[in-house]
Scaffold this motif. Structure first.
Motif, PDB file in Angstrom:
ATOM      1  N   ASN A   7       0.884  -1.145  -0.042  1.00 53.22           N
ATOM      2  CA  ASN A   7       0.195   0.080  -0.155  1.00 53.22           C
ATOM      3  C   ASN A   7       0.756   1.283  -0.015  1.00 53.22           C
ATOM      4  N   GLU A   8       2.317   0.988   0.188  1.00 57.10           N
ATOM      5  CA  GLU A   8       2.975   2.237   0.323  1.00 57.10           C
ATOM      6  C   GLU A   8       4.267   1.976  -0.766  1.00 57.10           C
ATOM      7  N   ASP A   9       4.743   2.897  -1.199  1.00 51.01           N
ATOM      8  CA  ASP A   9       5.799   2.953  -2.253  1.00 51.01           C
ATOM      9  C   ASP A   9       7.249   3.074  -0.969  1.00 51.01           C
ATOM     10  N   PHE A  10       8.298   3.148  -1.739  1.00 56.18           N
ATOM     11  CA  PHE A  10       9.481   3.062  -1.013  1.00 56.18           C
ATOM     12  C   PHE A  10       9.750   4.458  -0.543  1.00 56.18           C
ATOM     13  N   ILE A  14      10.328   5.080   3.649  1.00 57.90           N
ATOM     14  CA  ILE A  14      11.384   5.771   4.208  1.00 57.90           C
ATOM     15  C   ILE A  14      10.819   6.793   5.299  1.00 57.90           C
ATOM     16  N   GLN A  15       9.848   7.638   4.740  1.00 59.77           N
ATOM     17  CA  GLN A  15       9.219   8.529   5.599  1.00 59.77           C
ATOM     18  C   GLN A  15       8.663   7.985   6.656  1.00 59.77           C
ATOM     19  N   ARG A  16       7.945   6.702   6.715  1.00 58.78           N
ATOM     20  CA  ARG A  16       7.486   6.329   7.983  1.00 58.78           C
ATOM     21  C   ARG A  16       8.792   5.716   8.880  1.00 58.78           C
ATOM     22  N   LEU A  17       9.674   5.264   8.310  1.00 53.91           N
ATOM     23  CA  LEU A  17      10.864   4.790   9.086  1.00 53.91           C
ATOM     24  C   LEU A  17      11.362   6.119   9.736  1.00 53.91           C
ATOM     25  N   LYS A  18      11.330   7.184   9.298  1.00 50.39           N
ATOM     26  CA  LYS A  18      12.066   8.602   9.643  1.00 50.39           C
ATOM     27  C   LYS A  18      11.168   8.953  10.753  1.00 50.39           C
ATOM     28  N   ASP A  19       9.897   8.744  10.778  1.00 50.57           N
ATOM     29  CA  ASP A  19       8.863   9.057  11.991  1.00 50.57           C
ATOM     30  C   ASP A  19       9.157   8.135  12.801  1.00 50.57           C
ATOM     31  N   GLU A  20       8.948   6.853  12.688  1.00 55.28           N
ATOM     32  CA  GLU A  20       9.216   5.616  13.571  1.00 55.28           C
ATOM     33  C   GLU A  20      10.323   5.943  14.546  1.00 55.28           C
ATOM     34  N   VAL A  39      19.651   8.630  -0.109  1.00 57.86           N
ATOM     35  CA  VAL A  39      18.446   8.554   0.560  1.00 57.86           C
ATOM     36  C   VAL A  39      17.462   9.544   0.216  1.00 57.86           C
ATOM     37  N   ASN A  40      18.021  10.812  -0.094  1.00 64.25           N
ATOM     38  CA  ASN A  40      17.079  11.853  -0.672  1.00 64.25           C
ATOM     39  C   ASN A  40      16.454  11.392  -2.101  1.00 64.25           C
ATOM     40  N   THR A  41      17.330  10.790  -2.810  1.00 62.79           N
ATOM     41  CA  THR A  41      16.775  10.438  -4.184  1.00 62.79           C
ATOM     42  C   THR A  41      15.666   9.430  -3.885  1.00 62.79           C
ATOM     43  N   TRP A  42      15.791   8.491  -2.921  1.00 58.03           N
ATOM     44  CA  TRP A  42      14.748   7.572  -2.685  1.00 58.03           C
ATOM     45  C   TRP A  42      13.372   8.548  -2.019  1.00 58.03           C
ATOM     46  N   THR A  43      13.442   9.486  -1.183  1.00 56.24           N
ATOM     47  CA  THR A  43      12.605  10.255  -0.772  1.00 56.24           C
ATOM     48  C   THR A  43      11.867  10.946  -1.722  1.00 56.24           C
ATOM     49  N   GLN A  44      12.673  11.491  -2.655  1.00 53.70           N
ATOM     50  CA  GLN A  44      11.810  12.199  -3.863  1.00 53.70           C
ATOM     51  C   GLN A  44      11.469  11.520  -5.098  1.00 53.70           C
ATOM     52  N   ARG A  45      11.777  10.316  -4.967  1.00 54.85           N
ATOM     53  CA  ARG A  45      11.378   9.200  -6.030  1.00 54.85           C
ATOM     54  C   ARG A  45      11.864   9.672  -7.278  1.00 54.85           C
ATOM     55  N   ALA A  72       8.183  -5.140  -0.210  1.00 53.21           N
ATOM     56  CA  ALA A  72       6.946  -4.946  -0.985  1.00 53.21           C
ATOM     57  C   ALA A  72       6.667  -3.319  -1.301  1.00 53.21           C
ATOM     58  N   ALA A  73       7.323  -2.451  -0.569  1.00 55.84           N
ATOM     59  CA  ALA A  73       7.432  -0.958  -0.612  1.00 55.84           C
ATOM     60  C   ALA A  73       8.511  -0.816  -1.773  1.00 55.84           C
ATOM     61  N   ALA A  74       9.508  -1.614  -2.031  1.00 58.49           N
ATOM     62  CA  ALA A  74      10.250  -1.502  -3.256  1.00 58.49           C
ATOM     63  C   ALA A  74       9.764  -2.418  -4.261  1.00 58.49           C
TER      64      ALA A  74
END
Length: 118
Positions: A7-10, A14-20, A39-45, A72-74
């Motif tokens: 249900n979530e993309d990568f 990563i955003q959820r990981l940052k929050d958790e 990491v920034n390129t992952w978060t910016q897709r 799954a997110a990947a």
């Protein structure tokens, strides 16, 4: 083969990981041994999800996230477990193959691994 449900993309993972874990991209990068820019390129897709080895490392370094949800997110299938005993058996079988058979098995395994990159 069925595709993994996610249900979530990568980037969202990563955003959820940052929050958790209450960490920033630089800290994630430090723990994974990659650059903050990566990491920034992952978060910016801007870049596809990382290789399987990095996904595995995420599950080790951030254990609140399961291998299944990370893969799954990947948009990848989760690799099966490979025990030390299984690795030794595979290498023993491989060593008994001719050079031509070894090349054929490598081609086959590479194709299967690439197929997991949905």
């Amino acid at each position: 083969m069925s595709e993994p449900e996610h249900n979530e993309d990568f980037a969202q993972l990563i955003q959820r990981l940052k929050d958790e874990y209450d960490v920033n991209e630089s800290e994630i990068a430090r723990r994974l041994g990659v650059s903050p820019a990566t990491v920034n390129t992952w978060t910016q897709r801007q870049r596809k999800a990382p290789r399987a080895a990095t996904l595995e490392k995420i599950s080790e370094v951030f254990p609140k996230f399961t291998r299944d949800e990370i893969f799954a997110a990947a948009a990848r299938r989760t690799p099966g477990p490979l025990s030390k005993d299984a690795t030794e058996r595979l290498l023993a079988y491989y060593a008994q193959l001719t050079e031509e058979q070894q090349r054929a098995k490598l081609v086959e395994m590479k194709a299967l691994a690439e197929d997991n990159r949905l």
